[in-house]
Design a protein around this motif. Structure first.
Motif, mmCIF file in Angstrom:
data_model
loop_
_atom_site.group_PDB
_atom_site.id
_atom_site.type_symbol
_atom_site.label_atom_id
_atom_site.label_comp_id
_atom_site.label_asym_id
_atom_site.label_seq_id
_atom_site.Cartn_x
_atom_site.Cartn_y
_atom_site.Cartn_z
ATOM 1 N N VAL A 100 0.869 -1.175 0.000
ATOM 2 C CA VAL A 100 0.000 0.000 0.000
ATOM 3 C C VAL A 100 0.903 1.221 0.000
ATOM 4 C CG1 VAL A 100 -1.791 1.273 1.226
ATOM 5 C CG2 VAL A 100 -1.773 -1.234 1.312
ATOM 6 N N LEU A 101 0.757 2.073 -1.009
ATOM 7 C CA LEU A 101 1.564 3.285 -1.105
ATOM 8 C C LEU A 101 0.718 4.484 -0.709
ATOM 9 C CD1 LEU A 101 3.416 2.595 -4.489
ATOM 10 C CD2 LEU A 101 3.965 1.786 -2.177
ATOM 11 N N GLU A 102 1.121 5.169 0.330
ATOM 12 C CA GLU A 102 0.373 6.312 0.867
ATOM 13 C C GLU A 102 1.237 7.565 0.787
ATOM 14 O OE1 GLU A 102 -1.682 9.169 2.272
ATOM 15 O OE2 GLU A 102 -2.707 7.216 2.093
ATOM 16 N N ARG A 103 0.673 8.640 0.217
ATOM 17 C CA ARG A 103 1.479 9.862 0.040
ATOM 18 C C ARG A 103 1.724 10.584 1.359
ATOM 19 N NH1 ARG A 103 -3.030 14.062 -2.472
ATOM 20 N NH2 ARG A 103 -4.222 14.192 -0.547
ATOM 21 N N GLY A 104 0.803 10.432 2.328
ATOM 22 C CA GLY A 104 0.958 11.116 3.611
ATOM 23 C C GLY A 104 1.797 10.295 4.581
ATOM 24 N N LYS A 105 1.864 10.771 5.808
ATOM 25 C CA LYS A 105 2.619 10.055 6.831
ATOM 26 C C LYS A 105 1.659 9.346 7.763
ATOM 27 C CE LYS A 105 2.967 13.930 10.118
ATOM 28 N NZ LYS A 105 3.894 14.822 10.871
ATOM 29 N N GLU A 106 2.217 8.545 8.659
ATOM 30 C CA GLU A 106 1.386 7.896 9.667
ATOM 31 C C GLU A 106 1.245 8.823 10.871
ATOM 32 O OE1 GLU A 106 0.995 3.664 12.117
ATOM 33 O OE2 GLU A 106 2.575 3.947 10.613
ATOM 34 N N TRP A 107 0.015 8.964 11.351
ATOM 35 C CA TRP A 107 -0.277 9.869 12.459
ATOM 36 C C TRP A 107 -0.600 9.065 13.714
ATOM 37 C CZ3 TRP A 107 -0.140 15.226 11.900
ATOM 38 C CH2 TRP A 107 -0.017 15.695 10.589
ATOM 39 N N SER A 108 0.046 9.383 14.794
ATOM 40 C CA SER A 108 -0.343 8.824 16.091
ATOM 41 C C SER A 108 -1.351 9.785 16.713
ATOM 42 C CB SER A 108 0.878 8.662 16.995
ATOM 43 O OG SER A 108 1.478 9.930 17.239
ATOM 44 N N PRO A 109 -2.224 9.301 17.600
ATOM 45 C CA PRO A 109 -3.241 10.195 18.176
ATOM 46 C C PRO A 109 -2.674 11.464 18.797
ATOM 47 C CG PRO A 109 -3.788 7.927 18.669
ATOM 48 C CD PRO A 109 -2.430 7.897 18.018
ATOM 49 N N ASP A 110 -1.535 11.376 19.461
ATOM 50 C CA ASP A 110 -0.993 12.562 20.127
ATOM 51 C C ASP A 110 -0.330 13.545 19.172
ATOM 52 O OD1 ASP A 110 1.231 11.080 19.509
ATOM 53 O OD2 ASP A 110 2.018 10.977 21.546
ATOM 54 N N ALA A 111 -0.240 13.188 17.865
ATOM 55 C CA ALA A 111 0.370 14.095 16.892
ATOM 56 C C ALA A 111 -0.644 15.033 16.252
ATOM 57 C CB ALA A 111 1.075 13.295 15.793
ATOM 58 N N PHE A 112 -1.935 14.778 16.456
ATOM 59 C CA PHE A 112 -2.950 15.646 15.870
ATOM 60 C C PHE A 112 -2.950 17.006 16.569
ATOM 61 C CE2 PHE A 112 -5.062 11.446 14.923
ATOM 62 C CZ PHE A 112 -4.835 11.490 13.561
ATOM 63 N N ALA A 113 -3.326 18.028 15.826
ATOM 64 C CA ALA A 113 -3.273 19.400 16.334
ATOM 65 C C ALA A 113 -4.266 19.613 17.473
ATOM 66 C CB ALA A 113 -3.565 20.379 15.209
ATOM 67 N N VAL A 143 3.610 1.448 2.969
ATOM 68 C CA VAL A 143 4.754 2.353 2.810
ATOM 69 C C VAL A 143 4.222 3.784 2.721
ATOM 70 C CG1 VAL A 143 6.838 2.859 1.505
ATOM 71 C CG2 VAL A 143 5.929 0.524 1.542
ATOM 72 N N ALA A 144 4.558 4.599 3.686
ATOM 73 C CA ALA A 144 4.084 5.982 3.742
ATOM 74 C C ALA A 144 5.060 6.914 3.039
ATOM 75 C CB ALA A 144 3.895 6.412 5.190
ATOM 76 N N ARG A 145 4.629 8.147 2.822
ATOM 77 C CA ARG A 145 5.443 9.232 2.265
ATOM 78 C C ARG A 145 5.832 8.982 0.806
ATOM 79 N NH1 ARG A 145 8.440 12.200 6.488
ATOM 80 N NH2 ARG A 145 7.656 11.558 8.522
ATOM 81 N N ILE A 146 4.956 8.309 0.063
ATOM 82 C CA ILE A 146 5.211 8.056 -1.354
ATOM 83 C C ILE A 146 4.030 8.585 -2.162
ATOM 84 C CG2 ILE A 146 5.402 6.280 -3.121
ATOM 85 C CD1 ILE A 146 7.262 4.790 -1.494
ATOM 86 N N GLU A 147 4.278 9.618 -2.935
ATOM 87 C CA GLU A 147 3.233 10.225 -3.759
ATOM 88 C C GLU A 147 3.379 9.759 -5.203
ATOM 89 O OE1 GLU A 147 1.257 14.582 -4.812
ATOM 90 O OE2 GLU A 147 3.064 14.450 -3.559
ATOM 91 N N ILE A 148 2.287 9.255 -5.774
ATOM 92 C CA ILE A 148 2.326 8.708 -7.128
ATOM 93 C C ILE A 148 2.143 9.836 -8.136
ATOM 94 C CG2 ILE A 148 1.338 7.017 -8.709
ATOM 95 C CD1 ILE A 148 2.748 5.988 -6.054
ATOM 96 N N ASP A 149 2.997 9.827 -9.145
ATOM 97 C CA ASP A 149 2.947 10.823 -10.207
ATOM 98 C C ASP A 149 2.128 10.317 -11.382
ATOM 99 O OD1 ASP A 149 3.358 12.879 -11.945
ATOM 100 O OD2 ASP A 149 5.535 12.697 -12.044
ATOM 101 N N TRP A 150 2.542 9.193 -11.974
ATOM 102 C CA TRP A 150 1.820 8.642 -13.112
ATOM 103 C C TRP A 150 2.139 7.166 -13.245
ATOM 104 C CZ3 TRP A 150 4.430 7.307 -17.939
ATOM 105 C CH2 TRP A 150 5.808 7.537 -17.925
ATOM 106 N N ILE A 151 1.397 6.477 -14.110
ATOM 107 C CA ILE A 151 1.624 5.058 -14.336
ATOM 108 C C ILE A 151 1.753 4.804 -15.830
ATOM 109 C CG2 ILE A 151 0.430 4.347 -12.237
ATOM 110 C CD1 ILE A 151 -1.997 3.676 -13.931
#
Length: 581
Positions: free
Chosen positions: A76-89, A264-272
Motif C-alpha cells: 500500500v503506497l500512501e502519500r501522507g505520513k502515519e499519524w499517532s493520536p498525540d500528533a494531531f493538532a 509504505v508511507a510518504r510516497i506520492e504517485i505521479d503517473w503510471i
C-alpha cells in the motif's frame, strides 16, 4: 502576499475546518492515547516488484489491501505520513500548520481551493477516515440509475447488503442513545420533530457512526490495536487525540498488515505506464524522514488506484498526457454529493456544540459528543431522487471556537430580542457556555447534485474542479430554506458557511468528493466497469486493461445522497471478492 490574499487563504482554511467538523467523531476530558505499533515503513524499504500495488489507504484502498494481501506480495503506497493520536493538532495555529501545501506535502488536511468548489480530504495512513465524521449510512436503493447494470442488480438482489454488513462489523459502527444525554442531538431531533408536525416529509433519526463509544476501554480491539472510549469532546475534524475513532488505521489496515501487506508511507504517485508484458510501472516521489524527495518507480502485475476522487483522477490524467489511452469520460461526473454547510446561530437553547479536545471540559461544559450523531431524513418514499436530502447535526472543533464566536456576529448580525444580544455580547467578552455560539447548531446537508463538475489538470499538473454553475444548483436552495426553518424553531438566525459568501470567494465546500473516474457499462460512458477495471478504448466497448483498477469515490457516477464511506467500502468488498488479475 497581500493582505487580501492572506485573508482569502485564511477564510478558505476556516471554511474547510468548519466543513470538516461535519465529518467526524470525538473525544473529551484529559486522556492519554493508548500505545500504537506503527503500521507503515519508510520509503527506502519499498521493493522493486510486487504482485499488487494499492495506491492510497482510504476506504477503497484499505479494504482491497486487507482482502487481497494473503498469498500475494502487496504494498500500500500512501502519500501522507502515519499519524499517532498525540500528533494531531490541538489549537488553531497548530491546525492551520497541518494543512497540506507545496512546502508541507505531508500535512493532514488536503484542502484544494477552487473558483467554485473547494475540496477537503485527508492525507495520511488511513486517508480521510482520519478527519471524517465516520457516519456509516446506506444510500437509498433506487438512486443507482446512472450506475452499471451489475451494480444495480447487486443492490436490487440484496447482495450488497452482505457487503455493507461486513463493513459495519469491521468499522465497529455504533449509535449514540438518549442515555448519552447530548444536547445537540436533542436539539436537532427536536427541531426535526417540529418540522414533521408542521407537515414536512421528514423523519428524525440517530446515526450509526464508526466510533468506539463504549466497547473498548483502553483495551486491544479485534485487530489488536489499543483504543480508548470516546470522551465526547467533539474535536475529531482535527484528528482524534484520544484514540477512540474507528478510523482505518485501527481496523482494515492492521488486518492488511497481518495478512502480509507492506504499508509504505510518504510516497506520492505521479503517473503510471503500461509495459510491454502488460505489467505496470508506477512512478513516484518518495519523501524520506530527512533529505530531499527522491523520484523512483516500482513495477506490479496489478495496480489499484484508491487515492480519492481527485487523487486517482489526477494520476490517470497525468498518465493519459504521457500516452495511456483512456475513456473520454475521464474527469467527468464530478459530484459534491450535494454537500452544504449551514448554521443556526444564537438560538434560545444551549446546544453544547463547542468542542474542547483532549483537555478537561472547560466552563462547566460536560459533553459535546461525536461530531455527527443525528439527522433529519428527507428521503420519504415517493419523493423524486433529486429532491431527497439529509440535514445532519455537527460540532465545532475546539480550534475554531474562538474564531467563530467573534466572527459569527458579522456573518449573522442582529438579534431578535435583548437575551439574544446579551449572548452575543458574552461571546465578545469571553469563551463560555452562555454565549451565542454555544446556543447554535452546525448543519451538514447532503443531497443530490447534477454531477456536472469536471476535473482537469492545472498548469502545474494538479487536479482542479471546474463547475461554474454549482452555486445555482437546486439542492442548495432547497436545503438552505429548510435549514432556516430549523433555525427558526428556537429563534435562531440561519447563516451559510463563510466560504460561500461572495466576500470570501463564493465557493461551495465539499467533504464528500465523488466522480472523475465514473463507472459505466461502456468505455464511451465511463472510465471503469462495475468491478473498477479500467476500460481500454482501443478494444471493444467493454475491453479493459489487465491489472488496472480504480476503487474509491472517483468511480461513483452520481451523488449518493448519503455519507459515502459505507458505499465505497462495500463496493471494494465486492470488487475484492471478484478480483481476478
Amino acid at each position: 502576499m497581500s493582505d487580501s490574499i492572506k485573508r482569502r487563504h485564511f477564510m478558505a482554511a476556516l471554511g474547510s475546518l468548519v466543513a470538516g467538523a461535519s465529518l467526524a467523531p470525538p473525544p473529551a476530558r484529559a486522556a492519554t492515547a493508548p500505545p500504537r505499533i506503527p503500521l507503515s515503513r519508510a520509503p527506502g524499504q519499498l521493493a522493486s516488484v510486487y504482485d499488487v500495488l494499492v495506491i492510497g489507504s482510504g476506504y477503497g484502498g484499505a479494504v482491497m489491501a486487507a482482502r487481497l494481501a494473503p498469498g500475494r506480495s502487496l504494498a500500500v503506497l500512501e502519500r501522507g505520513k502515519e499519524w499517532s493520536p498525540d500528533a494531531f493538532a490541538s489549537g488553531l495555529v497548530d491546525t492551520l500548520a497541518q494543512f497540506r501545501t507545496a512546502s508541507s506535502p505531508l500535512g493532514l488536511f488536503d484542502y484544494r481551493a477552487g473558483g467554485s468548489i473547494d475540496v477537503l480530504s485527508g492525507n495520511g495512513v488511513g486517508g480521510t477516515s482520519l478527519i471524517n465524521s465516520s457516519v456509516v449510512l446506506a444510500p437509498d436503493r433506487d438512486i443507482f440509475g446512472r450506475w452499471p447494470q451489475a451494480i444495480r442488480d447487486a443492490y436490487a438482489s440484496g447482495a450488497m447488503d452482505g457487503y455493507e454488513a461486513r463493513v459495519r462489523t469491521m468499522l465497529g459502527a455504533d449509535t449514540v442513545t438518549e442515555a448519552d444525554a447530548l444536547r445537540k442531538s436533542w436539539f436537532h431531533l427536536s427541531t426535526t420533530a417540529a418540522r414533521k408536525r408542521q407537515g414536512a416529509l421528514v423523519q428524525p433519526r440517530a446515526l450509526p457512526i464508526a466510533v468506539n463509544l463504549r466497547r473498548y476501554q483502553g483495551q486491544p480491539n479485534a485487530q489488536g490495536v489499543f483504543q480508548a472510549a470516546c470522551t465526547h469532546c467533539g474535536d475529531c475534524v482535527t484528528g482524534c487525540r484520544v484514540g477512540a475513532k474507528n478510523s482505518l488505521d485501527v481496523n482494515y489496515l492492521p488486518l492488511a498488515r497481518s495478512g502480509g501487506a507492506q504499508i509504505v508511507a510518504r510516497i506520492e504517485i505521479d503517473w503510471i505506464e503500461r509495459l510491454a508484458d502488460n505489467r505496470w510501472r508506477v512512478h513516484y516521489l518518495a519523501r524520506p524522514d530527512s533529505g530531499p524527495a527522491v523520484a523512483g518507480s516500482v513495477v506490479a502485475a496489478s495496480v489499484i488506484l484508491a487515492a480519492g476522487s481527485l487523487g486517482s483522477t489526477q494520476i490517470l490524467l497525468r498518465s493519459q498526457a504521457r500516452g495511456l489511452a483512456l475513456s473520454p469520460a475521464l474527469g467527468t461526473r464530478f459530484s459534491t454529493n450535494g454537500d452544504l454547510l449551514g448554521l443556526a446561530y444564537n438560538t434560545r437553547v444551549q446546544t453544547n456544540v463547542m468542542g474542547f479536545g483532549a483537555v478537561p471540559a472547560p466552563f462547566g461544559l460536560k459533553r459535546v459528543g461525536p461530531t455527527i450523531t443525528a439527522m433529519a431524513d428527507y428521503r420519504a418514499a415517493g419523493t423524486p431522487v433529486a429532491q431527497r436530502y439529509l440535514i445532519q447535526d455537527a460540532a465545532i472543533p475546539s480550534a475554531l471556537v474562538d474564531a467563530l464566536r467573534l466572527a459569527m456576529p458579522l456573518a449573522a448580525p442582529g438579534g431578535s430580542d435583548f437575551p439574544a444580544l446579551q449572548r452575543i455580547a458574552r461571546d465578545g467578552a469571553k469563551r463560555g457556555t452562555d454565549g451565542a455560539l454555544n446556543h447554535s447548531m452546525v448543519y451538514l446537508g447532503i443531497g443530490h447534485d447534477s454531477a456536472s463538475g469536471k476535473v482537469e489538470l492545472d498548469a502545474h499538473g494538479n487536479a482542479r474542479v471546474l463547475w461554474p454553475g454549482i452555486m445555482k444548483e437546486p439542492f442548495g436552495q432547497r436545503m438552505r430554506a429548510e435549514m432556516a426553518l430549523h433555525a427558526q424553531a428556537f429563534g435562531g438566525r440561519y447563516a451559510d458557511s463563510p466560504r460561500s459568501s461572495p466576500l470570501f470567494g463564493g465557493a461551495m465546500t465539499t467533504v464528500h468528493p465523488l466522480g472523475g473516474c465514473p463507472m459505466a457499462d461502456r468505455v464511451e460512458d465511463g472510465v471503469v466497469d462495475a468491478d473498477g477495471r479500467v476500460f481500454n478504448p482501443h478494444g471493444a466497448p467493454q475491453a479493459v486493461y489487465p491489472g488496472l483498477r480504480v476503487m474509491d469515490g472517483a468511480i461513483a457516477p452520481a451523488s449518493l445522497g448519503a455519507n459515502p464511506l459505507l458505499t465505497i467500502a462495500a463496493l471494494a468488498e465486492r470488487a475484492a471478492d471478484r478480483y481476478r488479475l
